[in-house]
Design a protein around this motif. Structure first.
Motif, PDB file in Angstrom:
ATOM      1  N   PHE A   1      44.586  39.332  59.352  1.00 14.37           N
ATOM      2  CA  PHE A   1      44.451  38.255  58.694  1.00 14.37           C
ATOM      3  C   PHE A   1      44.068  38.391  57.403  1.00 14.37           C
ATOM      4  CE2 PHE A   1      44.837  36.260  62.753  1.00 14.37           C
ATOM      5  CZ  PHE A   1      45.726  35.149  62.722  1.00 14.37           C
ATOM      6  N   GLY A   2      43.069  39.427  56.931  1.00 17.59           N
ATOM      7  CA  GLY A   2      42.901  39.997  55.811  1.00 17.59           C
ATOM      8  C   GLY A   2      44.096  40.421  55.024  1.00 17.59           C
ATOM      9  N   ILE A   3      45.274  41.110  55.459  1.00 15.99           N
ATOM     10  CA  ILE A   3      46.306  41.325  54.721  1.00 15.99           C
ATOM     11  C   ILE A   3      47.180  39.852  54.557  1.00 15.99           C
ATOM     12  CG2 ILE A   3      48.723  42.448  55.050  1.00 15.99           C
ATOM     13  CD1 ILE A   3      47.150  44.337  56.793  1.00 15.99           C
ATOM     14  N   VAL A   4      46.967  38.980  55.371  1.00 20.64           N
ATOM     15  CA  VAL A   4      47.518  37.625  55.296  1.00 20.64           C
ATOM     16  C   VAL A   4      46.765  36.959  54.178  1.00 20.64           C
ATOM     17  CG1 VAL A   4      47.916  35.239  56.132  1.00 20.64           C
ATOM     18  CG2 VAL A   4      48.314  37.208  57.539  1.00 20.64           C
ATOM     19  N   ALA A   5      45.568  37.188  53.748  1.00 14.64           N
ATOM     20  CA  ALA A   5      45.031  36.451  52.608  1.00 14.64           C
ATOM     21  C   ALA A   5      45.333  37.116  51.448  1.00 14.64           C
ATOM     22  CB  ALA A   5      43.349  36.612  52.939  1.00 14.64           C
ATOM     23  N   ALA A   6      45.487  38.619  51.641  1.00 17.83           N
ATOM     24  CA  ALA A   6      45.912  39.428  50.537  1.00 17.83           C
ATOM     25  C   ALA A   6      47.384  39.175  49.806  1.00 17.83           C
ATOM     26  CB  ALA A   6      45.682  40.840  50.831  1.00 17.83           C
ATOM     27  N   VAL A   7      48.169  39.002  51.001  1.00 10.59           N
ATOM     28  CA  VAL A   7      49.338  38.651  50.416  1.00 10.59           C
ATOM     29  C   VAL A   7      49.697  37.277  49.907  1.00 10.59           C
ATOM     30  CG1 VAL A   7      51.965  38.152  51.520  1.00 10.59           C
ATOM     31  CG2 VAL A   7      50.572  40.108  52.297  1.00 10.59           C
ATOM     32  N   MET A   8      48.867  36.369  50.410  1.00 13.16           N
ATOM     33  CA  MET A   8      48.615  34.940  49.903  1.00 13.16           C
ATOM     34  C   MET A   8      48.417  34.852  48.200  1.00 13.16           C
ATOM     35  SD  MET A   8      47.604  32.666  53.201  1.00 13.16           S
ATOM     36  CE  MET A   8      48.092  31.129  52.493  1.00 13.16           C
ATOM     37  N   GLY A   9      47.253  35.670  48.321  1.00 11.42           N
ATOM     38  CA  GLY A   9      46.617  35.924  46.746  1.00 11.42           C
ATOM     39  C   GLY A   9      47.774  36.575  45.800  1.00 11.42           C
ATOM     40  N   VAL A  10      48.423  37.636  46.269  1.00  9.24           N
ATOM     41  CA  VAL A  10      49.484  38.035  45.453  1.00  9.24           C
ATOM     42  C   VAL A  10      50.810  37.153  45.182  1.00  9.24           C
ATOM     43  CG1 VAL A  10      51.434  39.912  45.596  1.00  9.24           C
ATOM     44  CG2 VAL A  10      49.116  40.469  46.456  1.00  9.24           C
TER      45      VAL A  10
ATOM     46  N   VAL B   1      44.269  39.262  40.628  1.00 12.24           N
ATOM     47  CA  VAL B   1      44.771  40.545  41.650  1.00 12.24           C
ATOM     48  C   VAL B   1      43.403  40.954  42.238  1.00 12.24           C
ATOM     49  CG1 VAL B   1      45.320  42.661  41.212  1.00 12.24           C
ATOM     50  CG2 VAL B   1      46.590  41.026  39.874  1.00 12.24           C
ATOM     51  N   GLY B   2      42.473  40.985  41.491  1.00  2.00           N
ATOM     52  CA  GLY B   2      41.110  41.301  42.257  1.00  2.00           C
ATOM     53  C   GLY B   2      40.869  40.660  43.524  1.00  2.00           C
ATOM     54  N   ALA B   3      40.991  39.036  43.251  1.00  2.00           N
ATOM     55  CA  ALA B   3      40.665  37.989  44.431  1.00  2.00           C
ATOM     56  C   ALA B   3      41.757  38.429  45.641  1.00  2.00           C
ATOM     57  CB  ALA B   3      40.795  36.753  43.717  1.00  2.00           C
ATOM     58  N   ALA B   4      43.051  38.646  45.101  1.00  2.00           N
ATOM     59  CA  ALA B   4      43.926  39.172  46.240  1.00  2.00           C
ATOM     60  C   ALA B   4      43.663  40.233  47.210  1.00  2.00           C
ATOM     61  CB  ALA B   4      45.358  39.236  45.828  1.00  2.00           C
ATOM     62  N   LEU B   5      43.137  41.491  46.220  1.00  2.00           N
ATOM     63  CA  LEU B   5      42.781  42.717  47.039  1.00  2.00           C
ATOM     64  C   LEU B   5      41.476  42.525  47.846  1.00  2.00           C
ATOM     65  CD1 LEU B   5      43.522  45.136  44.244  1.00  2.00           C
ATOM     66  CD2 LEU B   5      44.603  44.719  46.510  1.00  2.00           C
TER      67      LEU B   5
END
Length: 286
Positions: free
Chosen positions: A175-184, A202-206
């Protein structure tokens, strides 16, 4: 206690090292991503463990911060109680403990050992099989099989919280990856912004990937292990009672039966032969 110490040490090392190279701690605080990560993982856990298992999880959670009650002192009380019960059986016969078995809360024997008397699972397990022994309709082999079935069922039930929290920990990085993808995705829709404004996006997405891994392996995963260890402790105390009662049922004297049980313990919880002998003598005289 050790849970808190471990968390403080971990956070101090991670954030301290990050800050020491010029990292901005405030940039890691992304509440929306925490909601996405934890909310998604908790939702999946509710789907998997809804109903009685979910109640068991919430009931087990407060025990994380408590030390184990199944320590050497507890086992010495347990062995002293079993020695007195089995000694009474040997001298006066099985029927002499009928009152103690049927009403342990009003039994003078159980009253001498409040730590044991207040443990519902231990008292119930012990008295159930003492009751079968008093009945005299089952042999040692049949009682052993029945004990194994009950202990396995109890261990399976006690392992539900640790299994659920393990699955929760495994889901958090995903789900961390889900959050990162949504940030991207959000960042890609903001490419018209100047670089100074795109950088924080970008930093927030990572941070989503970072938070998912940290929460999963740093915070939630260790909790699952604590619960697993507590389930193993429950299993050990029932197995110890089983070994002691079966030794008595097979004709061994109370002091020998108790020794069988002592040998079944892990070394950290096992009193020495001399310690147990002196303690039993002292408590028996009270």
């Amino acid at each position: 206690m050790f849970v808190i110490i471990g968390y403080v040490f971990m956070v101090a090392c991670i954030l301290g090292a990050y800050a020491s190279v010029g990292g901005h701690i405030a940039a890691l605080w992304q509440p929306a991503e925490i909601v996405i990560i934890f909310g998604g993982a908790l939702g999946a856990m509710i789907v998997s463990y809804g109903g009685k298992p979910l109640k068991a999880i919430f009931k087990a959670f407060p025990t994380i911060f408590k030390g184990s009650k199944y320590n050497k002192t507890f086992y010495m009380d347990l062995f002293a109680l079993m020695f007195e019960i089995l000694g009474k059986v040997r001298k006066e016969g099985l029927m002499s403990i009928e009152g103690d078995v049927e009403d342990p809360h009003n039994s003078p024997l159980f009253a001498k050992y409040p730590k044991i008397a207040h443990d519902h699972h231990v008292v119930e397990f012990m008295t159930d099989y003492l009751r079968l022994m008093v009945g005299g309709n089952l042999n040692a082999f049949e009682i052993e099989n029945l004990m194994d079935v009950e202990i396995d069922a109890h261990h399976h039930e006690a392992s539900v919280p640790s299994g659920a929290i393990t699955n929760l920990a495994d889901g958090l990085p995903a789900f961390g990856i889900v959050a990162a993808v949504m940030g991207v995705v959000h960042t890609m829709g903001s490419l018209h912004l100047p670089p100074a404004e795109l950088g924080p996006l970008v930093g927030a997405a990572l941070v989503g990937t970072f938070m998912g891994i940290l929460l999963g392996y740093g915070f939630v995963g260790p909790i699952a292990k604590v619960l697993e260890n507590k389930a193993a402790e429950d299993h050990q105390v029932l197995s110890t009672i089983k070994v002691t009662l079966l030794a008595s049922l097979n004709g061994y004297a109370p002091q020998v039966a108790v020794e069988f049980g002592r040998k079944a313990l892990a070394s950290a919880d096992r009193p020495s032969f001399k310690e147990l002998e002196d303690f039993v003598k002292a408590t028996k005289g009270k």
